[in-house]
Design a protein around this motif. Structure first.
Motif, PDB file in Angstrom:
ATOM      1  N   ALA A 275       0.820  -1.206   0.000  1.00 38.82           N
ATOM      2  CA  ALA A 275       0.000   0.000   0.000  1.00 38.82           C
ATOM      3  C   ALA A 275       0.855   1.258   0.000  1.00 38.82           C
ATOM      4  CB  ALA A 275      -0.936  -0.007   1.217  1.00 38.82           C
ATOM      5  N   GLN A 276       1.965   1.236   0.737  1.00 41.70           N
ATOM      6  CA  GLN A 276       2.834   2.409   0.786  1.00 41.70           C
ATOM      7  C   GLN A 276       3.534   2.628  -0.555  1.00 41.70           C
ATOM      8  OE1 GLN A 276       5.223   2.618   4.258  1.00 41.70           O
ATOM      9  NE2 GLN A 276       6.498   4.296   3.522  1.00 41.70           N
ATOM     10  N   ALA A 277       3.982   1.543  -1.162  1.00 34.79           N
ATOM     11  CA  ALA A 277       4.627   1.668  -2.471  1.00 34.79           C
ATOM     12  C   ALA A 277       3.642   2.197  -3.508  1.00 34.79           C
ATOM     13  CB  ALA A 277       5.189   0.316  -2.908  1.00 34.79           C
ATOM     14  N   TYR A 278       2.418   1.707  -3.475  1.00 26.56           N
ATOM     15  CA  TYR A 278       1.404   2.156  -4.444  1.00 26.56           C
ATOM     16  C   TYR A 278       1.017   3.616  -4.194  1.00 26.56           C
ATOM     17  CZ  TYR A 278      -2.839   2.160  -7.289  1.00 26.56           C
ATOM     18  OH  TYR A 278      -3.791   2.452  -8.231  1.00 26.56           O
ATOM     19  N   GLY A 279       0.814   3.960  -2.922  1.00 24.08           N
ATOM     20  CA  GLY A 279       0.400   5.322  -2.606  1.00 24.08           C
ATOM     21  C   GLY A 279       1.475   6.351  -2.891  1.00 24.08           C
ATOM     22  N   SER A 280       2.758   5.948  -2.827  1.00 23.09           N
ATOM     23  CA  SER A 280       3.842   6.899  -3.070  1.00 23.09           C
ATOM     24  C   SER A 280       4.116   7.092  -4.557  1.00 23.09           C
ATOM     25  CB  SER A 280       5.117   6.416  -2.377  1.00 23.09           C
ATOM     26  OG  SER A 280       5.549   5.197  -2.952  1.00 23.09           O
ATOM     27  N   GLY A 281       3.412   6.349  -5.406  1.00 18.46           N
ATOM     28  CA  GLY A 281       3.592   6.498  -6.843  1.00 18.46           C
ATOM     29  C   GLY A 281       4.603   5.559  -7.445  1.00 18.46           C
ATOM     30  N   HIS A 282       5.328   4.773  -6.644  1.00 20.01           N
ATOM     31  CA  HIS A 282       6.332   3.830  -7.145  1.00 20.01           C
ATOM     32  C   HIS A 282       5.679   2.465  -7.305  1.00 20.01           C
ATOM     33  CE1 HIS A 282       9.189   7.000  -6.313  1.00 20.01           C
ATOM     34  NE2 HIS A 282       8.806   7.017  -5.057  1.00 20.01           N
ATOM     35  N   LYS A 283       4.849   2.341  -8.326  1.00 17.73           N
ATOM     36  CA  LYS A 283       3.985   1.169  -8.440  1.00 17.73           C
ATOM     37  C   LYS A 283       4.751  -0.098  -8.733  1.00 17.73           C
ATOM     38  CE  LYS A 283       0.017   3.947  -9.875  1.00 17.73           C
ATOM     39  NZ  LYS A 283      -1.026   4.169 -10.913  1.00 17.73           N
ATOM     40  N   HIS A 284       5.909   0.000  -9.390  1.00 22.96           N
ATOM     41  CA  HIS A 284       6.657  -1.211  -9.695  1.00 22.96           C
ATOM     42  C   HIS A 284       7.157  -1.905  -8.432  1.00 22.96           C
ATOM     43  CE1 HIS A 284       9.927   1.586  -8.914  1.00 22.96           C
ATOM     44  NE2 HIS A 284      10.780   0.577  -8.913  1.00 22.96           N
ATOM     45  N   LEU A 285       7.282  -1.141  -7.320  1.00 28.41           N
ATOM     46  CA  LEU A 285       7.727  -1.746  -6.070  1.00 28.41           C
ATOM     47  C   LEU A 285       6.654  -2.647  -5.459  1.00 28.41           C
ATOM     48  CD1 LEU A 285       9.684   1.124  -4.278  1.00 28.41           C
ATOM     49  CD2 LEU A 285      10.550  -0.739  -5.700  1.00 28.41           C
ATOM     50  N   VAL A 286       5.389  -2.463  -5.849  1.00 27.07           N
ATOM     51  CA  VAL A 286       4.340  -3.353  -5.357  1.00 27.07           C
ATOM     52  C   VAL A 286       4.605  -4.774  -5.835  1.00 27.07           C
ATOM     53  CG1 VAL A 286       1.851  -3.789  -5.309  1.00 27.07           C
ATOM     54  CG2 VAL A 286       2.699  -1.431  -5.387  1.00 27.07           C
ATOM     55  N   GLY A 287       4.933  -4.917  -7.112  1.00 26.03           N
ATOM     56  CA  GLY A 287       5.265  -6.228  -7.646  1.00 26.03           C
ATOM     57  C   GLY A 287       6.536  -6.801  -7.042  1.00 26.03           C
ATOM     58  N   LEU A 288       7.493  -5.932  -6.728  1.00 19.33           N
ATOM     59  CA  LEU A 288       8.734  -6.393  -6.102  1.00 19.33           C
ATOM     60  C   LEU A 288       8.449  -6.976  -4.725  1.00 19.33           C
ATOM     61  CD1 LEU A 288      11.821  -6.600  -5.887  1.00 19.33           C
ATOM     62  CD2 LEU A 288      11.842  -4.214  -5.106  1.00 19.33           C
ATOM     63  N   GLN A 289       7.616  -6.298  -3.921  1.00 17.47           N
ATOM     64  CA  GLN A 289       7.280  -6.812  -2.596  1.00 17.47           C
ATOM     65  C   GLN A 289       6.529  -8.133  -2.702  1.00 17.47           C
ATOM     66  OE1 GLN A 289       8.747  -5.217  -0.304  1.00 17.47           O
ATOM     67  NE2 GLN A 289       9.209  -3.394  -1.523  1.00 17.47           N
ATOM     68  N   LEU A 290       5.669  -8.257  -3.704  1.00 14.90           N
ATOM     69  CA  LEU A 290       4.958  -9.514  -3.927  1.00 14.90           C
ATOM     70  C   LEU A 290       5.936 -10.659  -4.185  1.00 14.90           C
ATOM     71  CD1 LEU A 290       2.494 -11.323  -4.735  1.00 14.90           C
ATOM     72  CD2 LEU A 290       2.745 -10.369  -7.040  1.00 14.90           C
ATOM     73  N   GLN A 291       6.892 -10.445  -5.074  1.00 14.53           N
ATOM     74  CA  GLN A 291       7.868 -11.494  -5.371  1.00 14.53           C
ATOM     75  C   GLN A 291       8.697 -11.855  -4.146  1.00 14.53           C
ATOM     76  OE1 GLN A 291      10.137 -10.930  -9.116  1.00 14.53           O
ATOM     77  NE2 GLN A 291       8.800  -9.172  -9.481  1.00 14.53           N
ATOM     78  N   ARG A 292       9.157 -10.847  -3.436  1.00 12.67           N
ATOM     79  CA  ARG A 292      10.035 -11.099  -2.287  1.00 12.67           C
ATOM     80  C   ARG A 292       9.308 -11.920  -1.218  1.00 12.67           C
ATOM     81  NH1 ARG A 292      11.909  -5.809  -0.769  1.00 12.67           N
ATOM     82  NH2 ARG A 292      13.621  -6.117  -2.251  1.00 12.67           N
ATOM     83  N   MET A 293       8.061 -11.550  -0.912  1.00 16.83           N
ATOM     84  CA  MET A 293       7.322 -12.279   0.115  1.00 16.83           C
ATOM     85  C   MET A 293       6.995 -13.694  -0.342  1.00 16.83           C
ATOM     86  SD  MET A 293       5.951 -12.702   3.014  1.00 16.83           S
ATOM     87  CE  MET A 293       6.313 -11.090   3.704  1.00 16.83           C
ATOM     88  N   TYR A 295       8.713 -15.612  -2.420  1.00 16.65           N
ATOM     89  CA  TYR A 295       9.931 -16.422  -2.314  1.00 16.65           C
ATOM     90  C   TYR A 295      10.240 -16.767  -0.859  1.00 16.65           C
ATOM     91  CZ  TYR A 295      10.761 -15.002  -7.152  1.00 16.65           C
ATOM     92  OH  TYR A 295      10.637 -14.788  -8.501  1.00 16.65           O
ATOM     93  N   LEU A 296      10.042 -15.809   0.048  1.00 20.97           N
ATOM     94  CA  LEU A 296      10.299 -16.063   1.469  1.00 20.97           C
ATOM     95  C   LEU A 296       9.368 -17.151   1.997  1.00 20.97           C
ATOM     96  CD1 LEU A 296      11.582 -15.372   4.223  1.00 20.97           C
ATOM     97  CD2 LEU A 296       9.826 -13.614   4.489  1.00 20.97           C
ATOM     98  N   LEU A 297       8.087 -17.043   1.648  1.00 19.43           N
ATOM     99  CA  LEU A 297       7.121 -18.038   2.120  1.00 19.43           C
ATOM    100  C   LEU A 297       7.423 -19.413   1.550  1.00 19.43           C
ATOM    101  CD1 LEU A 297       3.798 -15.970   1.950  1.00 19.43           C
ATOM    102  CD2 LEU A 297       5.197 -16.462   3.954  1.00 19.43           C
TER     103      LEU A 297
END
Length: 657
Positions: A275-293, A295-297
């Motif tokens: 939500a913070q990545a999307y709200g700050s305008g850096h939308k590509h980081l939303v997908g990055l957080q998705l991938q990272r989590m 892989y961790l799981l």
């Protein structure tokens, strides 16, 4: 606070400072750890692609002053009244509320909510023209259910002062608008701000009832659809036999404690990061957080899969019924194939929720729940796989849900936040784990408090364990009605508190509590009247059905306390006192409910009835304590604290500097 170095990549320090400046300006910023994570991701991104080819949505130049560069946040205006979505871990025994987040796409809903209150208070003209002559029945209906606030002379100055286009002939206060004006959006904003400043906005129980219904109806459908995967499995296995029904309950308990709760708890950090990545305008980081989590799981699944593979022998050392333990171990071995899908779906649904696409999960579950029913019939009865077929149907559905969500994002909406696979997903894990651990501990603690009942029921024999499976399924299904209502109440009260309307927030809270009572009484009447019918929906075993029918009256009384506790906890979240609710819940479960359950279950010999009697007493304590706190709470002080929290971004920004 000086950000630590990334695990693998080494961005330039100046780029890291620049990135932290951009992140900290987001109106969604809430956690210094989250800011650190996103700042480091931005720094790595800019360092990898160069200062003039950064994929952060900005074309950086060496001469740019990053301390004064404005952050572009779309639709940020009016966000203080935007509905807040909740990170929810649902689909198993008890849904769990985690982090409150916001999405910029909610601004349209914010505007609609503001207009509704302004119309109710006669500050804006009504949406529809009222005829000069109305039938008597229509007038009576309006008196009973109209959302309009009785007119007051206080609103006249607001309209005249805030409307820049008002003329001498413009009607200020009038029941009937023969030719209603059409104020512009800026005029509506001015009127809203003036009305809030003058503290004249009020609400009615009709308006709040309408709003809570609107907020909760889709949530109720979503929760019931997701939990239907478990209900269908229990319903199917119950037709096979008593041992199988008890084994499913035991296997589900083990899966919840060892896998589903940790996975859901860890993934709650995405409610903040995405939500913070999307709200700050850096939308590509939303997908990055998705991938990272994700892989961790998936890495976390390695020890879980090992435990499940040998779970039969582990459970045999705990459970007095070796056949039940063996069947539970077999069920868990099959479920291993569904764990990657569970992890992917938990991350994926937060990926779409961060973009405000809450209906995406509902659509996916609508298809997935329907297919799950067919899968149970096909694998259990058509293929003749029996008990193993029920587990196969669960695995099929668990892997289908993330695939359907992927298709939704790929072909309908949500791709703007996906920038492809990246190796950066394998870095910066330390801060993310630190942010995720508190959520995992809270979810795990709340899951374990209920799941331990299944372990206790197994000590009474296979019949009681099978009955426990039915009772848990029934009570969890009924809980999926007041719990979504509590989310709606939390959202509405938080919005009103954020808009500094403490009086309206109190009215909304009272309506929510009345609604919770009605839902609780409805569930109570349902379980009481059908106590001899419900068991046979799940099993044909007479002994199991008799035990369930004896326990259901206690569970029926429990429904009222359960609904009030859910609503009260939602209201506490709405006024920013969620810690009170969390500690009250955990304290009541572990210090009141479980000790009473074990005492009445074993010492008094009530067995399964005693276990659920303790839970009923614990929920009665929870609802009483939380209702007392709400009654004593200073709602005006809650408004002041909400304003202080909205200023916390500046503090976090100062820490980064």
């Amino acid at each position: 606070m000086s950000p630590a170095q990334p695990i693998k990549f080494k961005p330039r320090p100046d780029r890291l400072l620049e990135a932290s400046t951009f992140v900290s300006n987001s109106y969604l910023s809430s956690s210094p750890i989250a800011q650190e994570i996103l700042a480091r991701d931005l720094a790595e991104c800019c360092d990898d692609y160069g200062t003039h080819d950064c994929r952060c949505g900005h074309d950086y130049d060496d001469d740019v002053d990053f301390e004064t560069e404005p952050l572009e946040v779309t639709n940020a205006q009016g966000s203080s009244f935007a509905p807040r979505s909740s990170g929810v871990a649902y689909g198993t025994l008890r849904p769990i509320i985690t982090t409150e987040t916001a999405a910029s796409s909610d601004v349209a809903l914010s505007r609609d909510a503001e207009r509704s209150l302004l119309r109710d208070n006669h500050i804006l003209p009504p949406k529809h023209r009222r005829g000069l002559a109305e039938p008597a029945w229509k007038q009576m209906y309006r008196r009973m259910f109209s959302t309009k606030v009785p007119q007051s002379d206080e609103v006249g100055p607001i309209i005249s002062a805030s409307s820049t286009k008002a003329l001498e002939s413009t009607p200020l206060l009038q029941d009937i608008y023969l030719d209603p004006p059409s104020p512009t959006e800026s005029d509506e904003i001015n009127r809203w701000e003036a009305a809030v400043a003058a503290n004249v906005l009020k609400t009615t129980w009709q308006r709040e009832a309408q709003t809570l219904t609107q907020y909760s109806r889709s949530l109720i459908i979503t929760f019931l659809l997701h939990y239907s995967v478990t209900v269908t499995s229990v319903f199917t296995v119950g037709r096979i036999g008593r041992l199988e029904l008890g084994a499913v309950s035991l296997a589900t308990m083990t899966a919840n404690i060892t896998c589903y709760a940790p996975v859901q708890g860890l993934s709650t950090c995405l409610d903040t990061l995405c939500a913070q990545a999307y709200g700050s305008g850096h939308k590509h980081l939303v997908g990055l957080q998705l991938q990272r989590m994700t892989y961790l799981l998936w890495m976390l699944l390695v020890p879980i899969v090992t435990l499940w593979w040998f779970s039969g022998s582990v459970l045999a050392s705990i459970i007095p019924e070796p056949e039940t333990a063996a069947l539970a171990g077999l069920y868990l071995r099959v479920l291993i194939l569904g764990t990657p899908g569970v992890a992917a779906f938990e991350s994926g649904k937060r990926f779409v929720q961060a973009q405000g696409l809450f209906h995406a999960t509902t659509f996916v579950l609508l298809i997935g729940a329907s297919v799950n029913i067919f899968a149970n019939w096909f694998f259990v009865w058509k293929m003749g796989w029996g008990f193993t077929g029920a587990a196969t149907a669960v695995v099929f559905t668990q892997n289908l849900l993330p695939f359907l969500l992927f298709l939704y994002v790929r072909f309908i909406e949500g791709m703007e936040c996906w920038n492809g696979l990246t190796r950066r997903a394998f870095s910066n894990w330390g801060p993310m784990v630190k942010l995720a651990l508190p959520g995992m501990i809270m979810v795990e603690a709340q899951y374990f408090a209920f799941e331990v009942l299944t372990l206790a029921a197994s000590q009474f024999g296979s019949a009681h364990l099978a009955a426990q499976s039915v009772v848990v399924t029934v009570t969890s299904t009924t809980f999926n009605i007041p719990f979504p209502l509590s989310i709606a109440a939390s959202t509405r009260v938080a919005n009103l508190i954020g808009a500094r309307l403490s009086g309206a927030a109190k009215t909304s809270a009272k309506v929510a509590l009345v609604a919770g009572c009605l839902v609780g009484l409805f569930n109570l009447a349902l379980l009481s009247s059908l106590r001899f019918k419900i068991p046979y929906l799940f099993t044909n075993d007479e002994e199991v059905a008799a035990i369930v029918s004896e326990v259901l009256p206690i569970c029926a009384v429990l429904q009222l306390f359960d609904a009030l506790a859910a609503i009260s906890h939602g209201l506490l979240r709405g006024i920013g006192r969620q810690s009170i609710g969390s500690f009250t819940n955990l304290g009541s479960y572990y210090l009141v409910a479980l000790p009473i359950s074990f005492s009445t279950g074993w010492v008094l010999g009530w067995k399964l009835e005693g276990l659920w009697f303790g839970i009923a007493i614990g929920l009665a304590v929870v609802s009483s304590v939380e209702l007392w706190y709400l009654y004593q709470a200073n709602w005006d002080h809650a408004v002041e604290e909400a304003e202080m929290r909205m200023r916390s971004d500046d503090v976090c920004h100062g820490e980064f500097k």
